[in-house]
Design a protein around this motif. Structure first.
Motif, mmCIF file in Angstrom:
data_model
loop_
_atom_site.group_PDB
_atom_site.id
_atom_site.type_symbol
_atom_site.label_atom_id
_atom_site.label_comp_id
_atom_site.label_asym_id
_atom_site.label_seq_id
_atom_site.Cartn_x
_atom_site.Cartn_y
_atom_site.Cartn_z
ATOM 1 N N VAL A 78 -0.637 12.008 7.061
ATOM 2 C CA VAL A 78 -1.058 11.107 5.985
ATOM 3 C C VAL A 78 -0.977 11.830 4.639
ATOM 4 O O VAL A 78 -1.239 13.030 4.565
ATOM 5 N N VAL A 79 -0.592 11.122 3.568
ATOM 6 C CA VAL A 79 -0.643 11.697 2.222
ATOM 7 C C VAL A 79 -2.032 11.389 1.660
ATOM 8 O O VAL A 79 -2.362 10.234 1.394
ATOM 9 N N ASP A 80 -2.835 12.426 1.525
ATOM 10 C CA ASP A 80 -4.227 12.267 1.080
ATOM 11 C C ASP A 80 -4.365 12.852 -0.327
ATOM 12 O O ASP A 80 -3.396 13.405 -0.868
ATOM 13 N N HIS A 139 -6.011 7.601 -7.429
ATOM 14 C CA HIS A 139 -6.422 7.235 -6.074
ATOM 15 C C HIS A 139 -5.353 6.364 -5.421
ATOM 16 O O HIS A 139 -4.516 5.783 -6.108
ATOM 17 N N LYS A 140 -5.435 6.221 -4.123
ATOM 18 C CA LYS A 140 -4.521 5.361 -3.364
ATOM 19 C C LYS A 140 -5.036 5.250 -1.946
ATOM 20 O O LYS A 140 -6.043 5.892 -1.598
ATOM 21 N N CYS A 141 -4.328 4.491 -1.114
ATOM 22 C CA CYS A 141 -4.667 4.435 0.312
ATOM 23 C C CYS A 141 -4.565 5.835 0.900
ATOM 24 O O CYS A 141 -3.544 6.506 0.729
ATOM 25 N N ARG A 143 0.845 -1.209 0.000
ATOM 26 C CA ARG A 143 0.000 0.000 0.000
ATOM 27 C C ARG A 143 0.873 1.250 0.000
ATOM 28 O O ARG A 143 2.104 1.141 0.030
ATOM 29 N N CYS A 144 0.233 2.404 -0.008
ATOM 30 C CA CYS A 144 0.961 3.670 0.095
ATOM 31 C C CYS A 144 1.732 3.727 1.410
ATOM 32 O O CYS A 144 1.239 3.292 2.446
ATOM 33 N N ASN A 145 2.931 4.263 1.355
ATOM 34 C CA ASN A 145 3.801 4.368 2.537
ATOM 35 C C ASN A 145 3.668 5.703 3.267
ATOM 36 O O ASN A 145 4.373 5.935 4.230
ATOM 37 N N HIS A 146 2.805 6.579 2.770
ATOM 38 C CA HIS A 146 2.617 7.897 3.395
ATOM 39 C C HIS A 146 3.972 8.526 3.729
ATOM 40 O O HIS A 146 4.224 8.978 4.860
ATOM 41 N N CYS A 147 4.827 8.519 2.700
ATOM 42 C CA CYS A 147 6.230 8.927 2.849
ATOM 43 C C CYS A 147 6.356 10.326 3.462
ATOM 44 O O CYS A 147 5.587 11.232 3.130
ATOM 45 N N ASP A 148 7.361 10.481 4.320
ATOM 46 C CA ASP A 148 7.634 11.814 4.874
ATOM 47 C C ASP A 148 8.139 12.759 3.789
ATOM 48 O O ASP A 148 7.910 13.966 3.844
ATOM 49 N N ASP A 149 8.888 12.206 2.813
ATOM 50 C CA ASP A 149 9.345 13.019 1.678
ATOM 51 C C ASP A 149 8.717 12.405 0.423
ATOM 52 O O ASP A 149 9.351 11.631 -0.282
ATOM 53 N N ALA A 150 7.454 12.741 0.189
ATOM 54 C CA ALA A 150 6.652 12.029 -0.809
ATOM 55 C C ALA A 150 6.856 12.597 -2.213
ATOM 56 O O ALA A 150 6.425 13.724 -2.493
ATOM 57 N N PRO A 151 7.506 11.841 -3.120
ATOM 58 C CA PRO A 151 7.712 12.352 -4.473
ATOM 59 C C PRO A 151 6.412 12.545 -5.254
ATOM 60 O O PRO A 151 6.350 13.375 -6.162
ATOM 61 N N CYS A 152 5.359 11.800 -4.863
ATOM 62 C CA CYS A 152 4.073 11.979 -5.549
ATOM 63 C C CYS A 152 3.530 13.381 -5.313
ATOM 64 O O CYS A 152 2.907 13.979 -6.194
ATOM 65 N N MET A 153 3.759 13.909 -4.099
ATOM 66 C CA MET A 153 3.286 15.268 -3.795
ATOM 67 C C MET A 153 4.111 16.315 -4.539
ATOM 68 O O MET A 153 3.577 17.316 -5.024
ATOM 69 N N ALA A 172 6.224 8.746 -10.201
ATOM 70 C CA ALA A 172 7.047 9.285 -9.109
ATOM 71 C C ALA A 172 7.077 8.332 -7.921
ATOM 72 O O ALA A 172 8.084 8.247 -7.222
ATOM 73 N N CYS A 173 5.990 7.622 -7.693
ATOM 74 C CA CYS A 173 5.917 6.728 -6.534
ATOM 75 C C CYS A 173 6.748 5.467 -6.788
ATOM 76 O O CYS A 173 6.498 4.753 -7.750
ATOM 77 N N PRO A 174 7.724 5.171 -5.933
ATOM 78 C CA PRO A 174 8.542 3.973 -6.152
ATOM 79 C C PRO A 174 7.869 2.692 -5.668
ATOM 80 O O PRO A 174 8.527 1.662 -5.571
ATOM 81 N N TYR A 175 6.572 2.752 -5.334
ATOM 82 C CA TYR A 175 5.927 1.611 -4.698
ATOM 83 C C TYR A 175 4.636 1.155 -5.393
ATOM 84 O O TYR A 175 3.898 0.354 -4.814
ATOM 85 N N ASP A 176 4.321 1.659 -6.569
ATOM 86 C CA ASP A 176 3.080 1.263 -7.257
ATOM 87 C C ASP A 176 1.844 1.528 -6.406
ATOM 88 O O ASP A 176 0.879 0.752 -6.450
ATOM 89 N N ALA A 177 1.884 2.591 -5.596
ATOM 90 C CA ALA A 177 0.792 2.784 -4.649
ATOM 91 C C ALA A 177 -0.442 3.437 -5.282
ATOM 92 O O ALA A 177 -1.528 3.355 -4.731
ATOM 93 N N LEU A 178 -0.253 4.080 -6.437
ATOM 94 C CA LEU A 178 -1.362 4.831 -7.024
ATOM 95 C C LEU A 178 -1.927 4.112 -8.240
ATOM 96 O O LEU A 178 -1.238 3.347 -8.910
ATOM 97 N N TYR A 179 -3.175 4.386 -8.516
ATOM 98 C CA TYR A 179 -3.808 3.872 -9.729
ATOM 99 C C TYR A 179 -4.802 4.921 -10.221
ATOM 100 O O TYR A 179 -5.180 5.825 -9.476
HETATM 101 FE FE1 SF4 Z 1 4.971 7.569 -0.962
HETATM 102 FE FE2 SF4 Z 1 3.876 6.505 -3.190
HETATM 103 FE FE3 SF4 Z 1 2.352 6.913 -1.030
HETATM 104 FE FE4 SF4 Z 1 3.244 8.992 -2.459
HETATM 105 S S1 SF4 Z 1 1.825 7.390 -3.155
HETATM 106 S S2 SF4 Z 1 3.253 8.827 -0.234
HETATM 107 S S3 SF4 Z 1 5.290 8.279 -3.079
HETATM 108 S S4 SF4 Z 1 4.080 5.500 -1.217
#
Ligand code: SF4
Length: 505
Positions: free
Chosen positions: A82-84, A115-117, A57-67, A99-106
């Motif tokens: 949380v990254v919303d 969307h994502k978690c 799932r999304c890692n709610h990264c502290d330094d979120a490249p998606c944002m 940008a997300c290295p985790y396939d968290a978005l679709y």
């Molecule tokens: Fe991190 Fe990806 Fe979640 Fe953005 S969508 S916070 S880059 S895990």
């Protein structure tokens, strides 16, 4: 302050998928896409085998490249860390997905937005836990507040051997795993078997690993499909803006060589060609959006840290310079053309090259982050511009054709050198895997025949013959220009696709 994350206990997970189903139900997630799922890894050889479950799932990264890359700030940091996301702001550019290295978005096929978690933030706000936490029968999913060292789960993480996914990306993930198999967290260590997964299909362009580097035999028995999101429209937009920038650079060269008085081939036609290809660039960008009618949000709801936004500014400024050049050309204002030559070259370089910085923000695509991307884009612009002029030379009077041929020759040599350096100097495994797909895998024909043989070797040979033999005709250079343009299209398309060929989850 609150900084929410998860502890996912893979050693407690029984692979029941209750979390997946609860999430689907809570958020009306359509079939075919997932905010969270349970990945299966199988290890060992019969009869000594094992199956491992890990929740993705999304890692709610502290330094979120998606944002950072999101051009409209549709992805944002909620007060609880949380990254919303905000559906109303999303233009569906899909940059967050690269940008997300985790396939968290679709892309939600019903809303055409990303969307994502989101941590079930609507539940958190009223004091409830996320639906996956509530439904998990083994308490394998736990909420943690990383800003509260006294939080019981934070203390658990501090005292346990936990891991995060892709820490080398520097995103500071706030989802920690305990007891997860390393191949579950690093998709480069296992592959989907050729006879498929246990009870799921994947899509033909779902990234897969060519061979398993691990000493232990490991296979991905179940994961969800993640097809590549940028295709021919993105590679075509790279070529069209290259042509626009390159044509103006060559026109500026002709001005510098004292040909500002050639009204048609220097003053009027180049900005018309550049303008047409800039318009095509904009059209390609807009039609690639999942919400094309929201394209103006790039300017009206701009996130200025995104290189999609900065790139739009460069394209607009370059279009203004092209228009000014055209007016000066029509007015036969030679001095003004000389003045415009410098900003035309500089803004053309920005328009052609900003994509290197945009790719740099795509933390999930390491091939695109190479420092050779910017020089490659600039060399491509020179090649594209010189190629366009060699073709124009067939239909109209073009001054100093030899200088244009030298520009084409120089651009091709530089481009070939940068591509060679890019493909030969990679050391990181993700990049090597992408390059292997480019040069030895699915895109090898496009790369070797389209980009190298037709796009580099053939035009180089033709231009060298023209210059060395002192020929004056326009046929050979025009043929070289057409071949070089075909090569640019082939290379960009293969490069864009190969960059997305490495699995992220
Ligand atoms: Fe991190 Fe990806 Fe979640 Fe953005 S969508 S916070 S880059 S895990």
């Amino acid at each position: 302050m609150t900084r929410l994350g998860f502890l996912l206990e893979s050693d407690s997970c029984i692979g029941c998928h209750a979390c997946t189903v609860a999430c689907k139900s809570e958020h009306d997630v359509p079939i075919g896409v997932n905010r969270t799922w349970v990945k299966y890894i199988e290890s060992g050889s019969f009869p000594d085998t094992d199956r491992h479950f890990s929740v993705m799932r999304c890692n709610h990264c502290d330094d979120a490249p998606c944002m950072t890359i999101c051009p409209t700030s549709a992805l944002f940091r909620a007060p609880n860390g949380v990254v919303d996301f905000n559906d109303d702001d999303c233009i569906g550019c899909k940059s967050c997905m690269n940008a997300c290295p985790y396939d968290a978005l679709y892309i939600n096929p019903e809303t055409n937005t990303a969307h994502k978690c989101n941590f079930c933030n609507h539940r958190i706000e009223v004091g409830l836990e996320p639906s996956c936490v509530v439904v998990c029968p083994t308490n394998a999913i736990k909420v943690v507040d990383f800003d509260d060292p006294g939080h019981p789960v934070a203390r658990e993480i501090a005292g346990a051997d936990t891991a995060v996914r892709a820490p080398e990306q520097g995103t500071l993930p706030k989802v920690h795993y305990r007891g997860a198999h390393e191949a579950a967290l690093d998709p480069k260590l296992s592959s989907i078997p050729t006879d498929g997964m246990i009870w799921a299909d994947t899509t033909s362009d779902h990234p897969t690993v060519p061979g398993t580097p691990s000493a232990e035999e490991v296979r991905t028995a179940y994961t969800t499909p993640h097809p590549m999101v940028w295709g021919w429209k993105v590679s075509a937009y790279l070529v069209t803006k290259s042509i626009a920038a390159g044509v103006m650079a060559i026109a500026a060269l002709l001005v510098a060589l004292g040909h500002a008085d050639v009204t048609a081939a220097v003053g009027v036609v180049p900005p018309m060609v550049a303008g047409a290809f800039l318009a095509l660039t904009g059209l390609l960008l807009v039609v690639d959006l999942k919400q094309p009618l929201r394209f103006h949000y790039l300017l009206t709801r701009a996130n200025r840290s995104s290189w999609l936004v900065k790139g739009s500014y460069f394209l607009l400024a370059f279009a203004v310079i092209c228009a000014a050049w055209w007016i000066a050309g029509l007015a036969e204002a030679e001095t003004l053309l000389a003045v415009l030559a410098v900003p035309a070259v500089l803004l053309g370089a920005c328009a052609a090259g900003y994509t290197a910085m945009l790719f740099g923000q795509c933390e999930g695509r390491d091939l695109w982050q190479s420092h050779w991307v910017l020089p490659t884009l600039l060399a491509q612009a020179v090649v594209a511009g010189a190629a366009a002029f060699t073709i124009l030379d067939v239909a109209m009077y073009v001054p100093s054709p030899r200088a244009i041929q030298w520009a084409l020759l120089g651009g091709l040599v530089a481009l070939g050198s940068f591509i060679a350096l890019e493909t030969l100097t990679a050391s990181e495994r993700h990049v090597q895997m992408a390059l292997s797909t480019l040069t030895r895998g699915r895109y090898r024909f496009q790369f070797w025949v389209g980009a190298v043989a037709i796009g580099l070797v053939l035009p180089l040979a033709l231009v060298i013959v023209q210059i060395a033999a002192g020929l004056d005709g326009s046929a050979l250079p025009a043929l070289a220009g057409i071949a070089a343009a075909v090569g640019l299209v082939a290379y960009e398309d293969a490069f864009i696709r190969a960059g997305q060929s490495v699995p992220l989850s």
